[in-house]
Design an enzyme around this catalytic site. Structure first.
Site, PDB file in Angstrom:
ATOM      1  N   TYR A 165      -9.982 -11.076   8.307  1.00 16.07           N
ATOM      2  CA  TYR A 165     -11.334 -11.613   8.116  1.00 16.07           C
ATOM      3  C   TYR A 165     -11.323 -13.098   7.777  1.00 16.07           C
ATOM      4  O   TYR A 165     -12.373 -13.708   7.632  1.00 16.07           O
ATOM      5  CB  TYR A 165     -12.055 -10.840   7.003  1.00 16.07           C
ATOM      6  N   LYS A 188       0.811  -1.219   0.000  1.00 19.69           N
ATOM      7  CA  LYS A 188       0.000   0.000   0.000  1.00 19.69           C
ATOM      8  C   LYS A 188       0.848   1.275   0.000  1.00 19.69           C
ATOM      9  O   LYS A 188       0.375   2.334  -0.402  1.00 19.69           O
ATOM     10  CB  LYS A 188      -0.966  -0.018   1.187  1.00 19.69           C
TER      11      LYS A 188
END
Length: 415
Positions: free
Chosen positions: A198, A62
């Site tokens: 997740y 990122k």
């Protein structure tokens, strides 16, 4: 759903086998969305030739992508992290839709941030986004914990008064399930734990929070919400009605395992195979995993090594099967007798207790059933089955009806 088949999109990152992004974007639009695994030294060349119209970026790139972009949004520049890129006529544009996603996650969790002391675990690109959101939500004090910074895991006890913990590290993420970045027991006033992971649905960190009665949430809502915002940037179209809650529900239903527990001979394997066929899911049986890895039958393992050794191998099978997603798993009747099997089976699964009249339970080939009174064995195990199970059903003499009952029971608990 948006219709834009001509658009090519995808996700770049180092390890992407765990990613749910293609599933999520399939609910948002019909454009192509593929996964592109690459090493850091490949990122620049990929972006220079950019074969995609738009893409998402995940850990650890990122920050890496930013020098290769011609334009970066004000929010992404402020944060210092980009997770969404759109190719336009004047070059590549970088955005940070994680900001929107994490804001959504915090609001969904109901965890109070204003005035609270928050520990951010990790110092990568995701932590920068989290810090920006927390700051805008008027957190009282924000501490970033890293492996070698001023605030690190060796001296984390000095922040035992933290109110909220946010994990942005990959510790505990599939396939390295079962690890936690910190011991929650050292914190004296925690009121919330957020984990950006997740997969699995319940990381060890979240499991520990649940045991302590601390409100907590995984990162699937963040991923889904940021995907919605990214999709709007990909297509240039605003999605008016928020599909995020429905996406989260659908992904959870599709990717959680269904684990069958119950007394030996109650029909777990038979029902499991039929259920797997009906739902088009892979099937596994912990007893079969044990026999395959041991090259011995269950009775032979009991005869040669005893029950303790069998239970050790059964735990290893539970860990192996439980970390997967979207599978049907039949278990041995005694798997609930070891507390250590609770987390591996719960981390990513719905657990269904199959109940059958003890008079109908066969004992052939079942060492424990052959050496114990079946009714006494059931009396001892019933409270453990109840503890492990999310729901229970009565087994029908028609296996197809049993399967229908399992599906209906899961539907009820997810409504």
């Amino acid at each position: 759903m948006l219709h834009c088949k001509s658009i090519k999109t995808g996700l770049i990152g180092r390890r992407l086998s765990h990613s749910f992004s293609p599933e999520i974007h399939s609910y948002l639009a019909d454009y192509e969305y593929k996964l592109y695994e690459m090493e850091e030294n490949e990122v620049g060349d990929f972006l220079k030739s950019c074969p995609l119209d738009a893409l998402n970026v995940t850990i650890p790139y990122k920050k890496t992508v930013m020098p290769y972009l011609q334009h970066i949004s004000e929010t992404a520049l402020k944060i210092g992290s980009v997770n969404t890129i759109v190719k336009k006529e004047d070059g590549l544009w970088g955005y940070n839709t994680d900001y929107y996603g994490f804001s959504y996650m915090v609001k969904k969790s109901g965890i109070e941030i204003k005035g609270k002391k928050v520990l951010i675990l990790g110092s990568g690109g995701a932590s920068l986004t989290v810090k920006a959101v927390l700051s805008d939500m008027n957190a009282g004090e924000i501490i970033t914990v890293s492996r070698s910074g001023e605030n690190n895991y060796e001296n984390i006890e000095k922040h035992a008064d933290a109110d909220v913990i946010v994990n942005t590290t990959p510790v505990g993420m599939y396939p390295e399930n079962g690890s936690s970045p910190v011991d929650l027991n050292i914190f004296t006033r925690l009121s919330g734990v957020l984990d950006l992971i997740y997969n699995p649905a319940v990381t060890r960190l979240l499991y520990d929070a649940k045991k302590l009665g601390i409100p907590c949430l995984n990162g699937l809502s963040m991923l889904s919400a940021q995907a919605k915002r990214a999709s709007e940037l990909f297509t240039g179209t605003v999605i008016e009605e928020d599909p995020t809650p429905e996406i989260v529900k659908n992904i959870e239903m599709k990717l959680k395992n269904i684990v069958l527990i119950g007394m030996p001979g109650c029909g777990k394997s038979t029902a499991g195979r039929l259920l797997a066929k009906k739902l088009s899911r892979p099937f596994s049986d912990t007893d079969e995993i044990i026999e395959s890895t041991s090259d011995m039958s269950i009775p032979e393992i009991f005869s040669s090594f005893g029950e303790d050794e069998f239970r050790k191998r059964e735990h290893e099978a539970a860990v192996s099967a439980g970390k997967g997603s979207g599978n049907i798993i039949a278990t041995g009747g005694g798997i609930i007798t070891r507390e250590e099997n609770y987390y591996p089976l719960h981390q990513n699964s719905f657990i269904v207790w199959l109940k059958r009249d003890t008079a109908l339970l066969p004992v052939d080939g079942r060492p424990i059933s052959q050496t114990n009174d079946i009714n006494e064995l059931y009396r001892k195990r019933a409270p453990l089955y109840e503890k492990f199970a999310d729901c229970e059903i009565s087994v029908s003499e028609d296996p197809a009806e049993t399967v229908d009952r399992i599906i209906e029971a899961i539907r009820r608990i997810t409504e």
